[in-house]
Motif scaffolding. Structure first.
Motif, PDB file in Angstrom:
ATOM      1  N   GLU A  39      -7.938  23.105  19.520  1.00 23.62           N
ATOM      2  CA  GLU A  39      -8.037  22.678  18.126  1.00 23.62           C
ATOM      3  C   GLU A  39      -9.471  22.264  17.831  1.00 23.62           C
ATOM      4  OE1 GLU A  39      -5.098  19.720  17.190  1.00 23.62           O
ATOM      5  OE2 GLU A  39      -3.633  20.675  18.487  1.00 23.62           O
ATOM      6  N   PRO A  40     -10.363  23.246  17.707  1.00 27.78           N
ATOM      7  CA  PRO A  40     -11.771  22.884  17.526  1.00 27.78           C
ATOM      8  C   PRO A  40     -12.047  22.302  16.144  1.00 27.78           C
ATOM      9  CG  PRO A  40     -11.513  25.242  17.314  1.00 27.78           C
ATOM     10  CD  PRO A  40     -10.163  24.692  17.701  1.00 27.78           C
ATOM     11  N   ASP A  41     -12.685  21.170  16.127  1.00 26.71           N
ATOM     12  CA  ASP A  41     -13.206  20.595  14.889  1.00 26.71           C
ATOM     13  C   ASP A  41     -14.715  20.769  15.002  1.00 26.71           C
ATOM     14  OD1 ASP A  41     -14.213  19.066  12.821  1.00 26.71           O
ATOM     15  OD2 ASP A  41     -12.794  17.417  13.123  1.00 26.71           O
ATOM     16  N   GLN A  42     -15.233  21.761  14.306  1.00 27.72           N
ATOM     17  CA  GLN A  42     -16.630  22.121  14.456  1.00 27.72           C
ATOM     18  C   GLN A  42     -17.573  20.976  14.123  1.00 27.72           C
ATOM     19  OE1 GLN A  42     -17.151  25.763  12.284  1.00 27.72           O
ATOM     20  NE2 GLN A  42     -16.168  26.969  13.884  1.00 27.72           N
ATOM     21  N   THR A  43     -17.202  20.140  13.180  1.00 29.53           N
ATOM     22  CA  THR A  43     -18.038  19.000  12.812  1.00 29.53           C
ATOM     23  C   THR A  43     -18.132  18.015  13.974  1.00 29.53           C
ATOM     24  OG1 THR A  43     -17.337  19.256  10.532  1.00 29.53           O
ATOM     25  CG2 THR A  43     -18.385  17.178  11.107  1.00 29.53           C
ATOM     26  N   VAL A  44     -16.996  17.726  14.604  1.00 28.67           N
ATOM     27  CA  VAL A  44     -16.974  16.795  15.741  1.00 28.67           C
ATOM     28  C   VAL A  44     -17.748  17.381  16.912  1.00 28.67           C
ATOM     29  CG1 VAL A  44     -15.491  15.682  17.444  1.00 28.67           C
ATOM     30  CG2 VAL A  44     -14.826  15.693  15.042  1.00 28.67           C
ATOM     31  N   LEU A  45     -17.550  18.671  17.195  1.00 28.53           N
ATOM     32  CA  LEU A  45     -18.276  19.314  18.299  1.00 28.53           C
ATOM     33  C   LEU A  45     -19.781  19.254  18.063  1.00 28.53           C
ATOM     34  CD1 LEU A  45     -16.047  22.461  18.917  1.00 28.53           C
ATOM     35  CD2 LEU A  45     -16.213  20.417  20.349  1.00 28.53           C
ATOM     36  N   PHE A  46     -20.202  19.547  16.843  1.00 29.05           N
ATOM     37  CA  PHE A  46     -21.630  19.518  16.535  1.00 29.05           C
ATOM     38  C   PHE A  46     -22.190  18.104  16.664  1.00 29.05           C
ATOM     39  CE2 PHE A  46     -25.268  19.125  13.702  1.00 29.05           C
ATOM     40  CZ  PHE A  46     -26.069  20.127  14.201  1.00 29.05           C
ATOM     41  N   ARG A  47     -21.449  17.108  16.172  1.00 28.60           N
ATOM     42  CA  ARG A  47     -21.905  15.713  16.287  1.00 28.60           C
ATOM     43  C   ARG A  47     -22.037  15.292  17.741  1.00 28.60           C
ATOM     44  NH1 ARG A  47     -18.223  11.932  12.990  1.00 28.60           N
ATOM     45  NH2 ARG A  47     -16.934  13.729  13.222  1.00 28.60           N
ATOM     46  N   ARG A  48     -21.075  15.711  18.578  1.00 31.56           N
ATOM     47  CA  ARG A  48     -21.141  15.360  20.005  1.00 31.56           C
ATOM     48  C   ARG A  48     -22.372  15.993  20.657  1.00 31.56           C
ATOM     49  NH1 ARG A  48     -18.734  11.593  22.745  1.00 31.56           N
ATOM     50  NH2 ARG A  48     -18.452  12.905  24.547  1.00 31.56           N
ATOM     51  N   ALA A  49     -22.610  17.266  20.360  1.00 29.62           N
ATOM     52  CA  ALA A  49     -23.775  17.947  20.926  1.00 29.62           C
ATOM     53  C   ALA A  49     -25.069  17.291  20.451  1.00 29.62           C
ATOM     54  CB  ALA A  49     -23.750  19.425  20.557  1.00 29.62           C
ATOM     55  N   LEU A  64     -36.805  18.498  19.605  1.00 35.26           N
ATOM     56  CA  LEU A  64     -35.727  19.109  18.835  1.00 35.26           C
ATOM     57  C   LEU A  64     -36.344  20.247  18.044  1.00 35.26           C
ATOM     58  CD1 LEU A  64     -32.736  18.889  18.194  1.00 35.26           C
ATOM     59  CD2 LEU A  64     -33.315  17.413  16.295  1.00 35.26           C
ATOM     60  N   ILE A  65     -35.945  21.469  18.345  1.00 36.30           N
ATOM     61  CA  ILE A  65     -36.536  22.634  17.693  1.00 36.30           C
ATOM     62  C   ILE A  65     -35.895  22.874  16.335  1.00 36.30           C
ATOM     63  CG2 ILE A  65     -36.890  25.130  17.861  1.00 36.30           C
ATOM     64  CD1 ILE A  65     -36.928  24.757  20.911  1.00 36.30           C
ATOM     65  N   SER A  66     -34.567  22.911  16.311  1.00 41.28           N
ATOM     66  CA  SER A  66     -33.878  23.111  15.037  1.00 41.28           C
ATOM     67  C   SER A  66     -32.464  22.575  15.119  1.00 41.28           C
ATOM     68  CB  SER A  66     -33.847  24.596  14.653  1.00 41.28           C
ATOM     69  OG  SER A  66     -33.026  25.315  15.548  1.00 41.28           O
ATOM     70  N   THR A  67     -31.947  22.178  13.993  1.00 40.14           N
ATOM     71  CA  THR A  67     -30.579  21.710  13.892  1.00 40.14           C
ATOM     72  C   THR A  67     -30.034  22.138  12.529  1.00 40.14           C
ATOM     73  OG1 THR A  67     -29.133  19.786  13.998  1.00 40.14           O
ATOM     74  CG2 THR A  67     -31.343  19.406  13.158  1.00 40.14           C
ATOM     75  N   ASP A  68     -28.870  22.754  12.548  1.00 39.20           N
ATOM     76  CA  ASP A  68     -28.244  23.221  11.312  1.00 39.20           C
ATOM     77  C   ASP A  68     -26.756  22.901  11.396  1.00 39.20           C
ATOM     78  OD1 ASP A  68     -27.205  24.533   9.112  1.00 39.20           O
ATOM     79  OD2 ASP A  68     -28.405  26.340   9.409  1.00 39.20           O
ATOM     80  N   ALA A  69     -26.367  21.774  10.808  1.00 37.46           N
ATOM     81  CA  ALA A  69     -24.975  21.328  10.869  1.00 37.46           C
ATOM     82  C   ALA A  69     -24.043  22.302  10.165  1.00 37.46           C
ATOM     83  CB  ALA A  69     -24.842  19.932  10.260  1.00 37.46           C
ATOM     84  N   ALA A  70     -24.502  22.936   9.088  1.00 36.13           N
ATOM     85  CA  ALA A  70     -23.654  23.870   8.346  1.00 36.13           C
ATOM     86  C   ALA A  70     -23.282  25.085   9.206  1.00 36.13           C
ATOM     87  CB  ALA A  70     -24.363  24.328   7.076  1.00 36.13           C
ATOM     88  N   LYS A  71     -24.228  25.566   9.995  1.00 30.89           N
ATOM     89  CA  LYS A  71     -23.967  26.702  10.879  1.00 30.89           C
ATOM     90  C   LYS A  71     -23.439  26.255  12.235  1.00 30.89           C
ATOM     91  CE  LYS A  71     -27.461  29.919   9.150  1.00 30.89           C
ATOM     92  NZ  LYS A  71     -28.665  30.673   9.553  1.00 30.89           N
ATOM     93  N   GLY A  72     -23.563  24.965  12.544  1.00 28.09           N
ATOM     94  CA  GLY A  72     -23.145  24.464  13.853  1.00 28.09           C
ATOM     95  C   GLY A  72     -24.082  24.884  14.960  1.00 28.09           C
ATOM     96  N   GLU A  73     -25.374  24.959  14.663  1.00 29.05           N
ATOM     97  CA  GLU A  73     -26.365  25.393  15.643  1.00 29.05           C
ATOM     98  C   GLU A  73     -27.352  24.275  15.941  1.00 29.05           C
ATOM     99  OE1 GLU A  73     -26.488  30.048  14.223  1.00 29.05           O
ATOM    100  OE2 GLU A  73     -28.320  28.865  14.167  1.00 29.05           O
ATOM    101  N   LEU A  74     -27.745  24.203  17.193  1.00 29.64           N
ATOM    102  CA  LEU A  74     -28.674  23.177  17.648  1.00 29.64           C
ATOM    103  C   LEU A  74     -29.558  23.783  18.734  1.00 29.64           C
ATOM    104  CD1 LEU A  74     -29.336  20.066  17.750  1.00 29.64           C
ATOM    105  CD2 LEU A  74     -27.635  19.950  19.540  1.00 29.64           C
ATOM    106  N   ARG A  75     -30.863  23.553  18.642  1.00 31.97           N
ATOM    107  CA  ARG A  75     -31.816  24.016  19.655  1.00 31.97           C
ATOM    108  C   ARG A  75     -32.724  22.851  20.023  1.00 31.97           C
ATOM    109  NH1 ARG A  75     -32.368  29.349  20.449  1.00 31.97           N
ATOM    110  NH2 ARG A  75     -31.517  30.801  18.943  1.00 31.97           N
TER     111      ARG A  75
END
Length: 182
Positions: A39-49, A64-75
């Motif tokens: 049961e993935p909650d993408q918002t929770v997963l992104f916040r944890r990462a 921190l290179i980039s972060t995009d909560a809308a896309k769920g991407e973090l570098r």
């Protein structure tokens, strides 16, 4: 009959020797994993990462290179150290920059630790080359038969990328149960 058995034994030994030699070739260091979540909650997963990168990412200097909560991407970029051996037997640390990449997916998330770059001259840590290129240079050195720096550095980098991935995965697995306050 003896000649047939003997030829099978010799053929088997040769194939084992070729297999062992093939394992000596360097593999690129890095780690990638896709994790399924029922049961993935993408918002929770992104916040944890994001929390892991901001508060538990101990591989400094980090950036921190980039972060995009809308896309769920973090570098993010971090630094670890590997050791080579000089011809006199002294250990020399070299900084290795790596990139941590996280993506949320409809079925969970994936992450990777890779894009390694190493500073050939420890006195100039900002001047880096791709990790595979550096390992090839080490393998070409005439002292490599004695120091085995190409294999040493590849093994250390593989171990470090696995350690980083385990740290992240452990943190993600320890998230609070559903309904708990974060």
């Amino acid at each position: 009959m003896k000649k047939v058995v003997l030829s099978f034994l010799i053929g088997g030994c040769l194939s084992l020797a070729l297999t062992a030699q093939a394992q000596d070739t360097a593999m690129p260091a890095g780690y990638t994993e896709r994790v399924a979540d029922e049961e993935p909650d993408q918002t929770v997963l992104f916040r944890r990462a994001s929390d892991w990168v901001e508060n538990h990412f101990s591989y400094s200097p980090k950036k921190l290179i980039s972060t995009d909560a809308a896309k769920g991407e973090l570098r993010a970029e971090g630094t670890v150290k590997v050791k080579t051996t000089t011809t006199s037997g002294q250990l020399q640390e070299r900084p290795v920059q790596f990139e941590f990449v996280f993506h949320t997916l409809a079925s969970g998330y994936d992450y990777s630790v890779g894009q390694l770059r190493i500073a050939p001259d420890p006195k100039k840590p900002d001047e880096t080359v791709p990790f595979e290129e550096f390992v090839a240079q080490l393998a070409a050195e005439r002292t490599n038969a004695r120091t085995h720096n190409d294999r040493r550095v590849t093994a250390q980098a593989s171990s470090l990328t696995s350690e980083i991935a385990m740290s992240f995965r452990s943190y993600m697995n320890s998230r609070p149960a559903a309904g708990a306050v974060e």
